[in-house]
Design a protein around this motif. Sequence first.
Motif, PDB file in Angstrom:
ATOM      1  N   SER A  48       0.996  -1.275   0.074  1.00 51.40           N
ATOM      2  CA  SER A  48      -0.096   0.049  -0.118  1.00 51.40           C
ATOM      3  C   SER A  48       0.893   1.170   0.164  1.00 51.40           C
ATOM      4  CB  SER A  48      -0.808  -0.230   1.407  1.00 51.40           C
ATOM      5  OG  SER A  48      -1.798  -1.037   1.076  1.00 51.40           O
ATOM      6  N   SER A  53      -2.447   2.491  -7.423  1.00 49.27           N
ATOM      7  CA  SER A  53      -3.971   2.594  -7.862  1.00 49.27           C
ATOM      8  C   SER A  53      -3.775   4.089  -8.215  1.00 49.27           C
ATOM      9  CB  SER A  53      -4.880   2.845  -6.429  1.00 49.27           C
ATOM     10  OG  SER A  53      -4.652   1.383  -6.047  1.00 49.27           O
ATOM     11  N   GLN A 102     -11.815  -2.052  -6.047  1.00 49.67           N
ATOM     12  CA  GLN A 102     -11.868  -3.077  -4.994  1.00 49.67           C
ATOM     13  C   GLN A 102     -12.974  -3.204  -4.238  1.00 49.67           C
ATOM     14  OE1 GLN A 102      -8.514  -1.936  -2.487  1.00 49.67           O
ATOM     15  NE2 GLN A 102      -8.826  -3.577  -0.902  1.00 49.67           N
ATOM     16  N   ASP A 184      -8.570  -3.177  -9.887  1.00 50.15           N
ATOM     17  CA  ASP A 184      -7.910  -2.532  -8.569  1.00 50.15           C
ATOM     18  C   ASP A 184      -8.125  -3.599  -7.687  1.00 50.15           C
ATOM     19  OD1 ASP A 184      -6.582  -1.066  -6.855  1.00 50.15           O
ATOM     20  OD2 ASP A 184      -7.398   0.907  -7.027  1.00 50.15           O
ATOM     21  N   GLU A 185      -7.244  -4.642  -7.172  1.00 55.57           N
ATOM     22  CA  GLU A 185      -7.603  -5.534  -6.096  1.00 55.57           C
ATOM     23  C   GLU A 185      -9.021  -5.753  -6.073  1.00 55.57           C
ATOM     24  OE1 GLU A 185      -4.995  -5.270  -2.732  1.00 55.57           O
ATOM     25  OE2 GLU A 185      -4.233  -3.335  -3.519  1.00 55.57           O
ATOM     26  N   THR A 188      -9.700  -8.714  -3.290  1.00 58.83           N
ATOM     27  CA  THR A 188      -9.178  -8.625  -1.872  1.00 58.83           C
ATOM     28  C   THR A 188     -10.127  -9.155  -0.709  1.00 58.83           C
ATOM     29  OG1 THR A 188      -7.591  -7.171  -2.612  1.00 58.83           O
ATOM     30  CG2 THR A 188      -8.217  -7.291  -0.243  1.00 58.83           C
ATOM     31  N   GLN A 195     -12.514 -15.793  -5.004  1.00 61.86           N
ATOM     32  CA  GLN A 195     -11.743 -15.136  -5.634  1.00 61.86           C
ATOM     33  C   GLN A 195     -11.142 -15.892  -7.108  1.00 61.86           C
ATOM     34  OE1 GLN A 195      -8.027 -13.578  -3.466  1.00 61.86           O
ATOM     35  NE2 GLN A 195      -6.839 -15.250  -4.507  1.00 61.86           N
ATOM     36  N   THR A 217      -2.414  -5.552  -7.499  1.00 57.87           N
ATOM     37  CA  THR A 217      -2.560  -6.531  -6.274  1.00 57.87           C
ATOM     38  C   THR A 217      -1.430  -6.375  -5.360  1.00 57.87           C
ATOM     39  OG1 THR A 217      -2.930  -8.492  -5.560  1.00 57.87           O
ATOM     40  CG2 THR A 217      -1.574  -8.367  -7.455  1.00 57.87           C
ATOM     41  N   HIS A 218      -1.625  -6.665  -4.194  1.00 59.41           N
ATOM     42  CA  HIS A 218      -0.338  -6.616  -3.316  1.00 59.41           C
ATOM     43  C   HIS A 218       0.094  -8.240  -3.284  1.00 59.41           C
ATOM     44  CE1 HIS A 218      -3.760  -7.417  -0.704  1.00 59.41           C
ATOM     45  NE2 HIS A 218      -2.831  -8.288   0.057  1.00 59.41           N
ATOM     46  N   ASP A 219      -0.633  -9.208  -3.737  1.00 64.48           N
ATOM     47  CA  ASP A 219      -0.520 -10.584  -3.412  1.00 64.48           C
ATOM     48  C   ASP A 219       0.121 -11.326  -4.761  1.00 64.48           C
ATOM     49  OD1 ASP A 219      -0.916 -13.390  -3.004  1.00 64.48           O
ATOM     50  OD2 ASP A 219      -3.173 -13.026  -2.353  1.00 64.48           O
TER      51      ASP A 219
END
Length: 345
Positions: A48, A53, A102, A184-185, A188, A195, A217-219
């Motif tokens: 983050s 984004s 998101q 955008d994610e 999540t 998912q 994503t952060h994943d």
Amino acid sequence: MTSTEQQPFLSIKDLKVHFSTEDGIVKAVDGLSFDLVRGKTLGIVGESGSGKSVTNLTILGLHNPDSTKVEGSITLDGQELNGAPEKTLEKLRGNKMSMIFQDALTSLSPYHTIGKQIGETYRKHTGCSKQQARARAIEMLTRVGIPQPEVRVDDYPHQFSGGMRQRAMIAMALVCDPELLIADEPTTALDVTVQAQIMDLLKDLQREFGTAIIFITHDLGVIADIADDVLVMYGGRCVERGTKKEVLSNPQHPYTWGLLGSMPSLDHPVDVPLNPIPGAPPSLLNPPSGCRFHPRCAFTEKVEGGLCSSERPLLEIVDGRGSACHLTDEQRRDFFTDLAGSAAN
């Protein structure tokens, strides 16, 4: 490559997005460049505050021009978007380019039915009647797997489950068959089963329409499932770029090593602890000099002359592959081999 299909559909060149605040200038994106061709998915990954984004909202022109300074080039199918009139962007948004946000619950209006919200976008860009828009909404709900779409089209968002709301958001984003889709994610807040269904849906729709997709994503686990290419962002900059296989199996930047090390894996014994990245992401009001990752990097002392804290590493992309790090190629190979060995043991 000379074929039309392999020419960049979206091209970002030296993008800078800076916000004016009471505390100073926030350098949210600071010199970002990448290309995306039709029918491919670019995964943008990072913590983050890394600028993921902001980058994509800027592509859509969804920023406040009074407090935001945007420099660089954003071209979509050869058309420059940075500095384009708002009327031009309005014609493109929801039509040629679209976004899945998101949190579907906060992105959908609670006062209007799902069908009206999907149909509104279609009416705006096609000028069709209300009846035609409703029929199109039912068609899109069918396409994204909503059961009894002719009934659910008149439901409100609170009557949908989380997974169904996200499917409705996808239907809304795709109602005009956009050529660029930014996600955008979007998975999540969903459980693992839903998912996987959403990701399969996006892949099916991409095969059907040839859509270019940016997946934020952060994943890294999600990236492994859906992306063709990966761009790793940190502190408003790209620190690594490559194909999914290259980045996940042979990462070149210590930040990418840290992301992989903090992610659980079925290949590792259950009693092996995760290795989270120490510290916190940098303040973009007053970012660190040199490499922005250097205050959290375990390898800074391996670089002679204090370059990590004094000189910004160049990001040289060759055949779509590159990383911004002062470590030599030999050092990166040795250090990553050691890290991989430690994780396996």
